[in-house]
Design a protein around this motif. Structure first.
Motif, PDB file in Angstrom:
ATOM      1  N   SER A  30       0.445  -0.873  -0.162  1.00  0.00           N
ATOM      2  CA  SER A  30       0.037  -0.035   0.692  1.00  0.00           C
ATOM      3  C   SER A  30       0.630   1.637   0.090  1.00  0.00           C
ATOM      4  O   SER A  30       0.635   2.312  -0.210  1.00  0.00           O
ATOM      5  N   LEU A  31       2.015   1.473   0.545  1.00  0.00           N
ATOM      6  CA  LEU A  31       2.684   2.104   0.801  1.00  0.00           C
ATOM      7  C   LEU A  31       3.370   2.643  -0.625  1.00  0.00           C
ATOM      8  O   LEU A  31       4.167   3.839  -0.932  1.00  0.00           O
ATOM      9  N   GLN A  32       3.531   1.392  -1.121  1.00  0.00           N
ATOM     10  CA  GLN A  32       3.864   1.644  -2.975  1.00  0.00           C
ATOM     11  C   GLN A  32       3.230   2.966  -3.673  1.00  0.00           C
ATOM     12  O   GLN A  32       3.613   3.135  -4.537  1.00  0.00           O
ATOM     13  N   LEU A  33       1.920   2.929  -3.014  1.00  0.00           N
ATOM     14  CA  LEU A  33       0.723   3.394  -3.967  1.00  0.00           C
ATOM     15  C   LEU A  33       0.988   5.272  -3.730  1.00  0.00           C
ATOM     16  O   LEU A  33       0.945   4.835  -2.079  1.00  0.00           O
ATOM     17  N   PRO A  34       0.319   6.219  -4.212  1.00  0.00           N
ATOM     18  CA  PRO A  34      -0.245   7.616  -3.582  1.00  0.00           C
ATOM     19  C   PRO A  34      -1.188   7.563  -2.431  1.00  0.00           C
ATOM     20  O   PRO A  34      -2.537   6.662  -2.389  1.00  0.00           O
ATOM     21  N   ILE A  35      -0.650   8.008  -0.444  1.00  0.00           N
ATOM     22  CA  ILE A  35      -1.556   8.166  -0.174  1.00  0.00           C
ATOM     23  C   ILE A  35      -2.029   9.256  -0.185  1.00  0.00           C
ATOM     24  O   ILE A  35      -3.769   8.663   0.589  1.00  0.00           O
ATOM     25  N   GLY A  36      -1.707   9.978  -0.377  1.00  0.00           N
ATOM     26  CA  GLY A  36      -2.662  11.559  -0.424  1.00  0.00           C
ATOM     27  C   GLY A  36      -2.865  11.624   0.652  1.00  0.00           C
ATOM     28  O   GLY A  36      -1.942  11.298   2.734  1.00  0.00           O
ATOM     29  N   THR A  37      -3.953  12.851   1.252  1.00  0.00           N
ATOM     30  CA  THR A  37      -4.424  12.811   3.027  1.00  0.00           C
ATOM     31  C   THR A  37      -6.085  12.610   3.168  1.00  0.00           C
ATOM     32  O   THR A  37      -6.371  12.265   1.713  1.00  0.00           O
ATOM     33  N   THR A  40      -8.155  14.121   0.680  1.00  0.00           N
ATOM     34  CA  THR A  40      -8.292  14.362  -0.760  1.00  0.00           C
ATOM     35  C   THR A  40      -6.937  12.652  -0.527  1.00  0.00           C
ATOM     36  O   THR A  40      -5.827  12.627  -1.163  1.00  0.00           O
ATOM     37  N   GLY A  42      -5.579   9.155  -1.242  1.00  0.00           N
ATOM     38  CA  GLY A  42      -4.607   8.309  -2.573  1.00  0.00           C
ATOM     39  C   GLY A  42      -5.157   7.035  -3.176  1.00  0.00           C
ATOM     40  O   GLY A  42      -6.022   6.367  -1.641  1.00  0.00           O
ATOM     41  N   GLY A  44      -3.959   4.191  -1.998  1.00  0.00           N
ATOM     42  CA  GLY A  44      -2.947   3.668  -1.468  1.00  0.00           C
ATOM     43  C   GLY A  44      -3.504   3.799   0.326  1.00  0.00           C
ATOM     44  O   GLY A  44      -3.216   3.072   1.592  1.00  0.00           O
ATOM     45  N   MET A  45      -4.045   5.195   0.176  1.00  0.00           N
ATOM     46  CA  MET A  45      -4.785   5.149   1.257  1.00  0.00           C
ATOM     47  C   MET A  45      -6.051   4.312   2.209  1.00  0.00           C
ATOM     48  O   MET A  45      -5.587   3.878   3.745  1.00  0.00           O
TER      49      MET A  45
END
Length: 160
Positions: A30-37, A40, A42, A44-45
């Motif tokens: 999941s940390l390889q995906l964009p997490i975002g906030t 908003t 991402g 991987g959130m």
């Protein structure tokens, strides 16, 4: 009255440790995906949050539970849960290949008839209703972007 100490690596503890390792693996992915906030998020959130919750729950069980005596034993019926998990994974692959609408219909039919053991009558009535509800909730009301869906494109004239 002797109190017998549970073995350090009982089957119960081993299964909790496996869940921790699975949680760590999913967290890394999941940390390889964009997490975002949180405002908003991402892609991987949610996988990250679920992975953390999985790790915390499994570690909690490792620390607080000496054995699995208080839990329901694994039986052949447990296989239904495993098959349900695998069917959800297959659904994700399927809806990317054939579209959300058709995949939802197939998913509902298989889930209701074979996993939930509902009658064919109920399955054939409920599956289209569930499919329409899925489409209305996710694609229309929530505006969740889904891969190209031939059924939705046909019905809406290419809007979805």
């Amino acid at each position: 009255m002797s109190t017998q100490k549970a073995p350090l690596l009982s089957r119960f503890r081993l299964s909790s440790l496996v869940v921790v390792l699975i949680g760590v693996a999913f967290l890394v992915m999941s940390l390889q995906l964009p997490i975002g906030t949180f405002q908003t998020p991402g892609a991987g959130m949610w996988p990250m949050l679920v992975s953390i919750a999985l790790i915390v729950a499994a570690v909690f069980l490792l620390i607080t539970e000496p054995d699995g005596a208080d839990y329901e034993p694994l039986t052949r019926r447990t296989l239904i849960s495993v098959l349900g998990f695998l069917w959800i994974a297959a659904f994700v692959v399927m809806f990317q290949a054939v579209g959300f609408t058709f995949a939802s219909l197939i998913f509902s039919v298989v889930w209701l008839r074979f996993l939930a053991r509902e009658s064919w009558k109920f399955t054939l009535i409920a599956s289209p209703v569930f499919t329409i509800a899925f489409v209305l909730i996710f694609s229309v009301a929530l505006g969740v972007p889904v891969p190209h869906d031939p059924v939705l494109s046909f019905i809406t004239g290419g809007r979805f």
